[in-house]
Motif scaffolding. Structure first.
Motif, mmCIF file in Angstrom:
data_model
loop_
_atom_site.group_PDB
_atom_site.id
_atom_site.type_symbol
_atom_site.label_atom_id
_atom_site.label_comp_id
_atom_site.label_asym_id
_atom_site.label_seq_id
_atom_site.Cartn_x
_atom_site.Cartn_y
_atom_site.Cartn_z
ATOM 1 N N UNK A 87 -17.961 -88.217 46.212
ATOM 2 C CA UNK A 87 -18.148 -89.274 45.216
ATOM 3 C C UNK A 87 -17.224 -88.950 44.037
ATOM 4 N N UNK A 88 -15.980 -89.413 44.141
ATOM 5 C CA UNK A 88 -14.965 -89.039 43.153
ATOM 6 C C UNK A 88 -15.333 -89.530 41.759
ATOM 7 N N UNK A 89 -15.728 -90.776 41.646
ATOM 8 C CA UNK A 89 -16.084 -91.319 40.327
ATOM 9 C C UNK A 89 -17.249 -90.539 39.726
ATOM 10 N N UNK A 90 -18.206 -90.169 40.571
ATOM 11 C CA UNK A 90 -19.363 -89.419 40.104
ATOM 12 C C UNK A 90 -18.990 -88.044 39.584
ATOM 13 N N UNK A 91 -18.085 -87.346 40.290
ATOM 14 C CA UNK A 91 -17.724 -85.995 39.854
ATOM 15 C C UNK A 91 -16.866 -86.048 38.588
ATOM 16 N N UNK A 92 -16.024 -87.081 38.461
ATOM 17 C CA UNK A 92 -15.225 -87.240 37.239
ATOM 18 C C UNK A 92 -16.140 -87.562 36.057
ATOM 19 N N UNK A 93 -17.087 -88.468 36.289
ATOM 20 C CA UNK A 93 -18.027 -88.841 35.235
ATOM 21 C C UNK A 93 -18.846 -87.630 34.777
ATOM 22 N N UNK A 94 -19.249 -86.799 35.724
ATOM 23 C CA UNK A 94 -20.009 -85.585 35.409
ATOM 24 C C UNK A 94 -19.176 -84.619 34.571
ATOM 25 N N UNK A 95 -17.899 -84.440 34.945
ATOM 26 C CA UNK A 95 -17.017 -83.536 34.200
ATOM 27 C C UNK A 95 -16.783 -84.045 32.783
ATOM 28 N N UNK A 96 -16.626 -85.362 32.631
ATOM 29 C CA UNK A 96 -16.424 -85.951 31.306
ATOM 30 C C UNK A 96 -17.679 -85.794 30.455
ATOM 31 N N UNK A 97 -18.836 -86.007 31.066
ATOM 32 C CA UNK A 97 -20.097 -85.931 30.315
ATOM 33 C C UNK A 97 -20.352 -84.503 29.836
ATOM 34 N N UNK A 98 -20.151 -83.528 30.728
ATOM 35 C CA UNK A 98 -20.461 -82.138 30.368
ATOM 36 C C UNK A 98 -19.459 -81.571 29.367
ATOM 37 N N UNK A 99 -18.216 -82.078 29.385
ATOM 38 C CA UNK A 99 -17.186 -81.568 28.470
ATOM 39 C C UNK A 99 -17.118 -82.360 27.169
ATOM 40 N N UNK A 100 -17.635 -83.598 27.196
ATOM 41 C CA UNK A 100 -17.561 -84.455 26.013
ATOM 42 C C UNK A 100 -16.226 -85.149 25.844
ATOM 43 N N UNK A 101 -15.356 -85.070 26.848
ATOM 44 C CA UNK A 101 -14.045 -85.714 26.769
ATOM 45 C C UNK A 101 -14.140 -87.202 27.093
ATOM 46 N N UNK A 102 -13.196 -87.979 26.569
ATOM 47 C CA UNK A 102 -13.043 -89.368 26.978
ATOM 48 C C UNK A 102 -12.210 -89.433 28.243
ATOM 49 N N UNK A 103 -12.395 -90.486 29.024
ATOM 50 C CA UNK A 103 -11.661 -90.624 30.276
ATOM 51 C C UNK A 103 -10.154 -90.651 30.111
ATOM 52 N N UNK A 104 -9.674 -91.102 28.926
ATOM 53 C CA UNK A 104 -8.231 -91.185 28.695
ATOM 54 C C UNK A 104 -7.571 -89.810 28.593
#
Length: 228
Positions: A87-104
């Motif tokens: 689940x690529x979108x899920x793992x990216x979303x998880x990494x962004x959430x835990x790091x506090x980074x924006x997707x950009x």
């Protein structure tokens, strides 16, 4: 982390996160050796999730060290096996959430093979990544088997010109013609471009003159530990 350089300004624009393995007994093991084994065994899913989290955490740590968001992004490679089975979108979303980074701040680099195996799934993955504001790059462009129709159909932001074309530019007119064609194609489709394998000042200057947006290679820097 190998720096990606803005060829117009000469400034660091981002970093590509690269997996390296230092084995206690065998020393340095090349990614060309361990990534295919990881893909065949299915361990690439675990390794890929670790790499995504690690890259995002590192970038967030750099932000914290300077007290503000840095004007750089990090690029993370996705295996065709990951695209097919995780689940690529899920793992990216998880990494962004835990790091506090924006997707950009995140660029996902996918090879042509990840598209060819299942174009419909690839399209869903690409669209889900764009919905997270992430940047999508096609890695090693020109070396695979994808149709040009994919460039028209998929929301790709960046074409990465494979090092095999770049390193041949100073001696092979055909390589120059191919690079020119890729740059023209990208411009016509509203995409940015990154050249891999820049090892001399002549290559850097030539690519900048031809209009390539960014580049990476040993002329600028080898892959570095986060502290470096």
């Amino acid at each position: 982390y190998q720096p990606l350089i803005d060829l117009r300004s000469g400034e660091v624009a981002g970093f590509e996160a690269l997996a390296r393995w230092h084995h206690e007994d065998r020393g340095e093991i090349s990614p060309a050796e361990f990534i295919p084994v990881a893909e065949e065994s299915g361990l690439i899913l675990t390794l890929g999730r670790w790499a995504m989290d690690r890259a995002a955490t590192t970038l967030a740590d750099w932000d914290r060290q300077v007290g503000e968001p840095l004007p750089v992004y990090v690029g993370v490679n996705l295996s065709a096996i990951q695209v097919a089975r995780d689940d690529i979108a899920g793992l990216v979303q998880s990494a962004l959430r835990s790091s506090g980074l924006g997707g950009d701040r995140l660029t996902l680099e996918l090879t042509e093979s990840s598209i060819v195996q299942d174009p419909a799934r690839a399209q869903r993955v690409f669209e889900a990544l764009k919905a997270l504001d992430a940047t999508v790059a096609m890695d090693d462009f020109g070396t695979g088997y994808s149709s040009l129709a994919y460039l028209q159909r998929l929301p790709i932001d960046v074409l990465k010109i494979d090092r095999s074309f770049v390193t041949g530019m100073m001696v092979d007119p055909d390589s120059v013609a191919i690079v020119r064609a890729v740059l023209s194609l990208a411009e016509a489709l509203g995409m940015s471009t990154t050249a891999e394998g820049i090892e001399t000042v002549e290559l850097a200057t030539t690519l900048a003159t031809l209009g390539c947006a960014s580049g990476q290679g040993y002329y600028f820097a080898k892959p570095l530990e986060p502290e470096a």
